[in-house]
Design an enzyme around this catalytic site. Structure first.
Site, PDB file in Angstrom:
ATOM      1  N   ASN A  10      25.027  17.091 -27.976  1.00 29.56           N
ATOM      2  CA  ASN A  10      25.831  15.889 -27.765  1.00 29.56           C
ATOM      3  C   ASN A  10      25.419  15.255 -26.441  1.00 29.56           C
ATOM      4  O   ASN A  10      25.779  15.747 -25.376  1.00 29.56           O
ATOM      5  CB  ASN A  10      27.318  16.250 -27.758  1.00 29.56           C
ATOM      6  CG  ASN A  10      28.206  15.037 -27.535  1.00 29.56           C
ATOM      7  OD1 ASN A  10      27.760  13.897 -27.621  1.00 29.56           O
ATOM      8  ND2 ASN A  10      29.476  15.276 -27.252  1.00 29.56           N
ATOM      9  N   LYS A  12      26.358  12.524 -25.231  1.00 27.68           N
ATOM     10  CA  LYS A  12      27.459  11.749 -24.642  1.00 27.68           C
ATOM     11  C   LYS A  12      26.925  10.384 -24.190  1.00 27.68           C
ATOM     12  O   LYS A  12      26.118   9.786 -24.889  1.00 27.68           O
ATOM     13  CB  LYS A  12      28.148  12.544 -23.534  1.00 27.68           C
ATOM     14  CG  LYS A  12      28.612  13.920 -24.033  1.00 27.68           C
ATOM     15  CD  LYS A  12      29.480  14.649 -23.057  1.00 27.68           C
ATOM     16  CE  LYS A  12      29.892  15.993 -23.631  1.00 27.68           C
ATOM     17  NZ  LYS A  12      30.818  16.726 -22.757  1.00 27.68           N
ATOM     18  N   HIS A  95      36.056  14.875 -30.855  1.00 27.36           N
ATOM     19  CA  HIS A  95      35.688  15.504 -29.584  1.00 27.36           C
ATOM     20  C   HIS A  95      36.832  15.341 -28.581  1.00 27.36           C
ATOM     21  O   HIS A  95      37.545  14.337 -28.594  1.00 27.36           O
ATOM     22  CB  HIS A  95      34.406  14.870 -29.034  1.00 27.36           C
ATOM     23  CG  HIS A  95      33.816  15.630 -27.899  1.00 27.36           C
ATOM     24  ND1 HIS A  95      34.271  15.510 -26.606  1.00 27.36           N
ATOM     25  CD2 HIS A  95      32.806  16.542 -27.858  1.00 27.36           C
ATOM     26  CE1 HIS A  95      33.569  16.304 -25.816  1.00 27.36           C
ATOM     27  NE2 HIS A  95      32.664  16.941 -26.552  1.00 27.36           N
ATOM     28  N   GLU A  97      36.972  14.524 -25.613  1.00 26.64           N
ATOM     29  CA  GLU A  97      36.923  13.308 -24.802  1.00 26.64           C
ATOM     30  C   GLU A  97      37.464  12.114 -25.574  1.00 26.64           C
ATOM     31  O   GLU A  97      38.036  11.188 -24.978  1.00 26.64           O
ATOM     32  CB  GLU A  97      35.492  13.069 -24.326  1.00 26.64           C
ATOM     33  CG  GLU A  97      35.067  14.077 -23.267  1.00 26.64           C
ATOM     34  CD  GLU A  97      33.576  14.306 -23.166  1.00 26.64           C
ATOM     35  OE1 GLU A  97      33.177  15.200 -22.405  1.00 26.64           O
ATOM     36  OE2 GLU A  97      32.804  13.605 -23.865  1.00 26.64           O
ATOM     37  N   GLU A 167      35.795  23.858 -29.127  1.00 26.08           N
ATOM     38  CA  GLU A 167      35.446  23.494 -27.755  1.00 26.08           C
ATOM     39  C   GLU A 167      36.690  23.551 -26.878  1.00 26.08           C
ATOM     40  O   GLU A 167      37.472  22.598 -26.842  1.00 26.08           O
ATOM     41  CB  GLU A 167      34.858  22.081 -27.714  1.00 26.08           C
ATOM     42  CG  GLU A 167      33.532  21.931 -28.430  1.00 26.08           C
ATOM     43  CD  GLU A 167      32.792  20.687 -27.961  1.00 26.08           C
ATOM     44  OE1 GLU A 167      31.679  20.828 -27.458  1.00 26.08           O
ATOM     45  OE2 GLU A 167      33.348  19.590 -28.086  1.00 26.08           O
ATOM     46  N   GLY A 173      32.091  20.624 -19.547  1.00 26.12           N
ATOM     47  CA  GLY A 173      31.616  19.925 -18.358  1.00 26.12           C
ATOM     48  C   GLY A 173      32.138  20.479 -17.052  1.00 26.12           C
ATOM     49  O   GLY A 173      31.944  19.878 -15.997  1.00 26.12           O
ATOM     50  N   SER A 213      30.201  24.013 -21.997  1.00 29.55           N
ATOM     51  CA  SER A 213      29.293  24.460 -20.936  1.00 29.55           C
ATOM     52  C   SER A 213      28.314  25.532 -21.426  1.00 29.55           C
ATOM     53  O   SER A 213      28.030  26.512 -20.731  1.00 29.55           O
ATOM     54  CB  SER A 213      30.084  24.969 -19.721  1.00 29.55           C
ATOM     55  OG  SER A 213      30.842  23.921 -19.155  1.00 29.55           O
TER      56      SER A 213
END
Length: 251
Positions: A10, A12, A95, A97, A167, A173, A213
């Site tokens: 991904n 991003k 996701h 985010e 996740e 991150g 991560s």
């Protein structure tokens, strides 16, 4: 699990230039990749079509998001029909985010998942808990709630084109990563939940991958876990070490 190992990258909102994009793709095109691992990369939407034209090595391309409508007055959105017509086989949906920054509810994620599957796409469906939820002992409840919204709208046959990405939000991150035991515990719970909520066949055949991560150094132990069927890689997918993650099962 007998399922083919799956590694997704991904990107991003990266990279910020076409030149950087070409460097990343050239490295992947020239790498010796494990043919027994399915590899899918998700660049920003601006790069989907040009990247699809130059990527090789059996690598597939995914969108990072799509909407739940086929067409219409939805400024800034991309529809499943447009992605399918463009030959994009996968889309990431749900996701963290998208859920946190753009306030996507589990119900909207479920609608988008159903629309993508109805539009002939395959879906990387993301679920996971925040640090507060984990510390409160709510991990399984949160993940089950996120999955239940999707289970409600899908048919059993739809699950053949779904990859579930667990996740933990606190590991995305941040440099933190769930231990192999923590990942396995949640993956096993997801598999058991699918067996009960959908069917044992879907539970056995659905790939459950880990994200948060993931790096070349921590992926080896994670990959040994019985219910970890691959990875959804963030920052490391932009670096040369992505090749090492893809090849983690080779030895």
């Amino acid at each position: 699990m007998p399922c083919k190992f799956f590694v997704g990258g991904n990107f991003k909102m990266n990279p910020i230039s076409r030149a950087q994009k070409e460097i990343i793709i050239n490295e992947l095109n020239g790498a010796d990749l494990d043919p027994n691992t399915e590899v899918v990369i998700a660049p920003p939407s601006l790069y989907l079509l040009p990247l699809k034209e130059i990527v090789k090595n059996g690598i597939q391309v995914a969108a990072q998001n799509c909407y739940c409508k086929t067409s219409g007055a939805y400024t800034g959105e991309i529809s499943p029909a447009q992605l399918a017509d463009a030959g994009i086989p996968y889309v990431i949906i749900g996701h963290s985010e998208r859920r946190t920054l753009f306030h996507e509810t589990s119900e909207l994620v479920a609608q988008k998942t159903k629309a993508a599957l109805d539009g002939s796409l395959s879906v990387i469906l993301c679920v996971g808990e925040t640090l507060l939820e984990r510390e409160a002992g709510q991990t399984t409840q949160v993940v089950e709630s996120q999955l239940q919204a999707v289970v409600t709208v899908l048919n059993e046959s739809d699950w053949g084109r779904v990859v579930i990405a667990y996740e933990p939000v606190w590991a995305i991150g941040t440099g933190k990563v769930a231990t192999a035991a923590q990942a396995q515990e949640v993956h096993a719970y997801i598999r058991q939940y699918l067996s009960t909520a959908v069917s044992p066949v879907v539970s056995e055949n659905t790939r459950i991958i880990y994200g948060g991560s993931v790096t070349a150094s921590n992926c080896k132990e994670l990959a040994t876990q019985i219910d970890v069927d691959g990875f959804l890689v963030g920052g490391a997918s932009l670096k040369p070490e992505f090749v090492d993650i893809i090849n983690v099962k080779r030895n």
